[in-house]
Motif scaffolding. Structure first.
Motif, short mmCIF file in Angstrom:
data_model
loop_
_atom_site.label_atom_id
_atom_site.label_comp_id
_atom_site.label_asym_id
_atom_site.label_seq_id
_atom_site.Cartn_x
_atom_site.Cartn_y
_atom_site.Cartn_z
N ALA A 17 0.44 17.26 -21.69
CA ALA A 17 1.51 17.64 -22.62
C ALA A 17 2.77 16.86 -22.30
O ALA A 17 2.94 16.36 -21.17
CB ALA A 17 1.80 19.14 -22.54
N TYR A 18 3.63 16.73 -23.28
CA TYR A 18 4.99 16.25 -23.05
C TYR A 18 5.79 17.44 -22.52
O TYR A 18 5.61 18.57 -22.95
CB TYR A 18 5.58 15.75 -24.37
CG TYR A 18 6.99 15.20 -24.26
CD1 TYR A 18 7.20 13.83 -24.07
CD2 TYR A 18 8.09 16.03 -24.36
CE1 TYR A 18 8.48 13.31 -23.99
CE2 TYR A 18 9.38 15.53 -24.28
CZ TYR A 18 9.58 14.17 -24.09
OH TYR A 18 10.85 13.66 -24.00
N VAL A 19 6.68 17.19 -21.57
CA VAL A 19 7.45 18.27 -20.95
C VAL A 19 8.92 18.16 -21.32
O VAL A 19 9.54 17.10 -21.15
CB VAL A 19 7.30 18.26 -19.41
CG1 VAL A 19 8.07 19.42 -18.79
CG2 VAL A 19 5.84 18.34 -19.01
N ASP A 20 9.46 19.25 -21.81
CA ASP A 20 10.87 19.33 -22.16
C ASP A 20 11.49 20.43 -21.30
O ASP A 20 11.28 21.62 -21.55
CB ASP A 20 11.03 19.64 -23.65
CG ASP A 20 12.50 19.75 -24.06
OD1 ASP A 20 13.38 19.48 -23.24
OD2 ASP A 20 12.74 20.15 -25.23
N ILE A 21 12.21 20.03 -20.25
CA ILE A 21 12.80 21.00 -19.32
C ILE A 21 14.09 21.54 -19.93
O ILE A 21 15.05 20.79 -20.17
CB ILE A 21 13.07 20.35 -17.95
CG1 ILE A 21 11.75 19.88 -17.34
CG2 ILE A 21 13.75 21.36 -17.01
CD1 ILE A 21 11.92 19.12 -16.04
N VAL A 22 14.14 22.84 -20.14
CA VAL A 22 15.29 23.49 -20.78
C VAL A 22 16.31 23.96 -19.75
O VAL A 22 17.51 23.69 -19.86
CB VAL A 22 14.83 24.68 -21.64
CG1 VAL A 22 16.02 25.35 -22.34
CG2 VAL A 22 13.80 24.24 -22.67
N GLU A 23 15.85 24.65 -18.74
CA GLU A 23 16.70 25.13 -17.65
C GLU A 23 15.96 24.93 -16.34
O GLU A 23 14.73 25.02 -16.30
CB GLU A 23 17.04 26.62 -17.81
CG GLU A 23 17.82 26.97 -19.06
CD GLU A 23 18.03 28.47 -19.18
OE1 GLU A 23 18.13 29.14 -18.14
OE2 GLU A 23 18.09 28.96 -20.32
N SER A 24 16.71 24.72 -15.26
CA SER A 24 16.02 24.52 -13.99
C SER A 24 16.90 24.90 -12.82
O SER A 24 18.12 24.78 -12.86
CB SER A 24 15.59 23.05 -13.84
OG SER A 24 16.72 22.21 -13.72
N PHE A 37 13.39 29.51 -6.89
CA PHE A 37 12.92 28.45 -7.78
C PHE A 37 12.77 29.01 -9.19
O PHE A 37 12.25 30.09 -9.41
CB PHE A 37 11.57 27.92 -7.29
CG PHE A 37 11.03 26.80 -8.14
CD1 PHE A 37 11.19 25.47 -7.76
CD2 PHE A 37 10.36 27.06 -9.33
CE1 PHE A 37 10.69 24.44 -8.54
CE2 PHE A 37 9.85 26.04 -10.11
CZ PHE A 37 10.02 24.73 -9.73
N TYR A 38 13.23 28.20 -10.18
CA TYR A 38 13.15 28.62 -11.58
C TYR A 38 13.05 27.40 -12.47
O TYR A 38 13.76 26.40 -12.26
CB TYR A 38 14.39 29.45 -11.95
CG TYR A 38 14.47 29.79 -13.42
CD1 TYR A 38 13.61 30.71 -13.99
CD2 TYR A 38 15.43 29.19 -14.23
CE1 TYR A 38 13.69 31.03 -15.34
CE2 TYR A 38 15.53 29.50 -15.58
CZ TYR A 38 14.65 30.43 -16.13
OH TYR A 38 14.73 30.74 -17.46
N LEU A 39 12.18 27.50 -13.44
CA LEU A 39 12.02 26.40 -14.40
C LEU A 39 11.66 27.02 -15.75
O LEU A 39 10.74 27.83 -15.85
CB LEU A 39 10.90 25.47 -13.94
CG LEU A 39 10.98 23.99 -14.35
CD1 LEU A 39 12.23 23.34 -13.76
CD2 LEU A 39 9.74 23.24 -13.88
N LYS A 40 12.43 26.64 -16.76
CA LYS A 40 12.11 27.03 -18.14
C LYS A 40 11.88 25.75 -18.91
O LYS A 40 12.73 24.85 -18.91
CB LYS A 40 13.26 27.84 -18.74
CG LYS A 40 12.97 28.36 -20.15
CD LYS A 40 14.15 29.21 -20.65
CE LYS A 40 13.89 29.72 -22.05
NZ LYS A 40 15.03 30.53 -22.56
N TYR A 41 10.74 25.64 -19.57
CA TYR A 41 10.39 24.37 -20.18
C TYR A 41 9.48 24.57 -21.39
O TYR A 41 8.87 25.63 -21.56
CB TYR A 41 9.71 23.44 -19.17
CG TYR A 41 8.48 24.03 -18.52
CD1 TYR A 41 7.20 23.68 -18.95
CD2 TYR A 41 8.58 24.93 -17.46
CE1 TYR A 41 6.06 24.20 -18.35
CE2 TYR A 41 7.45 25.48 -16.87
CZ TYR A 41 6.20 25.11 -17.31
OH TYR A 41 5.09 25.64 -16.72
N LYS A 42 9.41 23.53 -22.21
CA LYS A 42 8.54 23.54 -23.38
C LYS A 42 7.49 22.44 -23.25
O LYS A 42 7.72 21.44 -22.56
CB LYS A 42 9.36 23.33 -24.66
CG LYS A 42 10.39 24.41 -24.93
CD LYS A 42 11.20 24.10 -26.18
CE LYS A 42 12.25 25.17 -26.45
NZ LYS A 42 13.08 24.85 -27.64
#
Length: 476
Positions: A151-158, A166-171
């Motif tokens: 998939a293509y990764v679009d990191i929204v928040e990190s 540790f936190y990662l919000k992504y599409k």
């Protein structure tokens, strides 16, 4: 000459096409494969260059069934075989459990295996590219993810912190799992990008050295506008989800996958079993102690009896109690609190009888036909008591003082997957012609008949040059 000119011309054309393809491959390998916050520009730009150079070394060799990148062998698989096709098969295999439970089984399997692959891919890739700091290790992940077709990764928040924060919000635009459903015109009632979640959390877990899991909150295969994920420490992820503004208006349920959840449940069951085993061992220990106390009291009481008949009855009762106590003692000392070692248990009863009656009468125990040594307690105790009663009866009544041959009792055990058989024979005087074990007024033989009924077995008595008792019952 004309043919040679045509060949040379074709060579030039092919070389030109090759250069064009190489340029296109270089362009694709260096194209943007991830969207990220500005503060992470430096490590991600470097990762795009490094990973792009890595995938630029791809080679196809169908003759050897080999696809390799920089000497590392890869394999291609249909996307739908790992998603929609997989779930359709799981639903068929587990239709008896219902679609919800079957889906859960499939999700657990895909998350576990993809998490492991993510961990191992990251470990190998970090070493190959000499990546050392956690952020650089993480940055290579989404780029590798895109180049390898996930998939293509679009990191929204990190918050790439090497601890529980540790936190990662992504599409995941163009997720292979969601596309597999959409391309087949199917709509799912659950988030389908399980392998994407497992792989990415495995990669990041390896990069930062902390346990991580990932939850897909929205999924295009469900009809949502995007495939949205949150990744965090398993103990912290609920906290992040509860605070997420984007989820407050969403009524869609979500499940938090746990890496090797089944393994954890299995371990909990093992721990519970171990605890119950200890409790059962303690129960057997206390039962054995109480029976030994009763036996000791009977032994003390027997000192006040002068009549030989009364004393013999007391001794018989004491041996019965000891026979039961012995099996509980074996369960207490064994890791298996449900099955007794049959040959050892019967051997201990024979030793008890030898001790009680002395060695003038020989007792032989034959276990050559014992193919399976373990029997459950509900079988072991009755079988042991049957042998105790029949041998005791033979010791007391089978032999005469003018016995010509050495008084002998033979016990033959036969134990396999299907049945339990015990043959107890002696070379004594035999039984009366009209003897019927079911009509006997002997307490010991009455007890034998009762025990045979308890075992749901049968007993046959033969009297020819001595007496033979044959007891048979089912294995379980």
């Amino acid at each position: 000459m004309k043919n040679l000119d045509e060949i040379n011309k074709r060579i030039v054309e092919l070389e030109s096409e090759l250069r064009t393809l190489q340029q296109e491959k270089d362009r694709l390998c260096q194209s943007k494969t991830v969207s990220y916050p500005p503060e992470l520009s430096a490590p991600f730009e470097k990762a795009q260059q490094q990973v792009g150079d890595y995938f630029n070394k791809i080679q196809f060799n169908p003759e050897e069934a080999n696809i390799s990148i920089d000497g590392e062998r890869y394999v291609l698989m249909r996307a739908s075989s790992l998603s929609i096709d997989f779930f359709e098969t799981i639903l068929r295999l587990y239709e008896d459990k219902g679609s919800k439970e079957a889906t859960k089984i499939g999700q657990n399997f895909l998350f576990d295996i993809s998490h492991v692959i993510g961990v191992e891919d990251a470990k190998e890739f970090h070493e190959k590219l000499s990546l050392t700091d956690p952020v650089s290790k993480l940055s290579a992940g989404p780029v590798h993810f895109a180049h390898s077709g996930w998939a293509y990764v679009d990191i929204v928040e990190s918050n790439p912190s090497p601890d529980e924060n540790f936190y990662l919000k992504y599409k995941h635009p163009h997720s292979f799992e969601a596309d597999a459903w959409i391309n087949k015109g199917k709509t799912a009632d659950f988030p389908v990008c399980i392998m994407n979640a497992g792989y990415s959390s495995g990669w990041c877990e390896q990069s930062f050295g902390v346990p991580l899991t990932s939850v897909e909150l929205k999924c295009r295969a469900k009809g949502d506008d995007c495939c949205l994920f949150v990744m965090a420490h398993p103990q912290k992820i609920n906290e992040h989800l509860d605070k997420d503004e984007e989820l407050k208006d969403s009524s869609a349920p979500y499940e938090i996958p746990k890496f090797f959840e089944r393994k954890q449940v299995e371990q909990e069951l093992i721990s519970s079993l171990e605890e119950k085993t200890m409790l059962l061992q303690e129960v057997h220990h206390r039962v054995k102690n109480n029976l030994q106390i009763i036996s000791s009291l009977l032994n003390l009481q027997s000192q006040y009896f002068e009549g030989a008949d009364s004393l013999a009855k007391f001794n018989d009762m004491r041996n019965r109690i000891k026979a039961i106590a012995m099996v509980h003692e074996r369960f207490y000392k064994s890791d298996d609190v449900q099955h007794a070692n049959f040959t050892e248990y019967i051997g201990s009863i024979v030793d008890l009888l030898r001790e009680t009656f002395g060695t003038e009468i020989h007792i032989n125990l034959n276990t050559d036909k014992v193919l399976e040594t373990k029997v459950p307690i509900e079988k072991a105790i009755p079988c042991g008591l049957v042998i105790n009663e029949i041998v005791t009866n033979a010791m007391k009544h089978a032999f005469t003082e003018d016995q010509k041959s050495a008084p002998t009792i033979n016990i033959e055990l036969e134990l396999n997957d299907h049945r339990t058989k015990m043959v107890i024979s002696d070379n004594g005087r035999g039984l009366p012609e009209d003897f019927d074990i079911n009509q006997s007024d002997s307490l010991g033989l009455e007890l034998v008949c009762s025990l045979v009924d308890q075992l749901e077995g049968s007993i046959d008595v033969k009297s020819n040059n001595g007496t033979t008792f044959v007891l048979e019952c089912g294995r379980h």
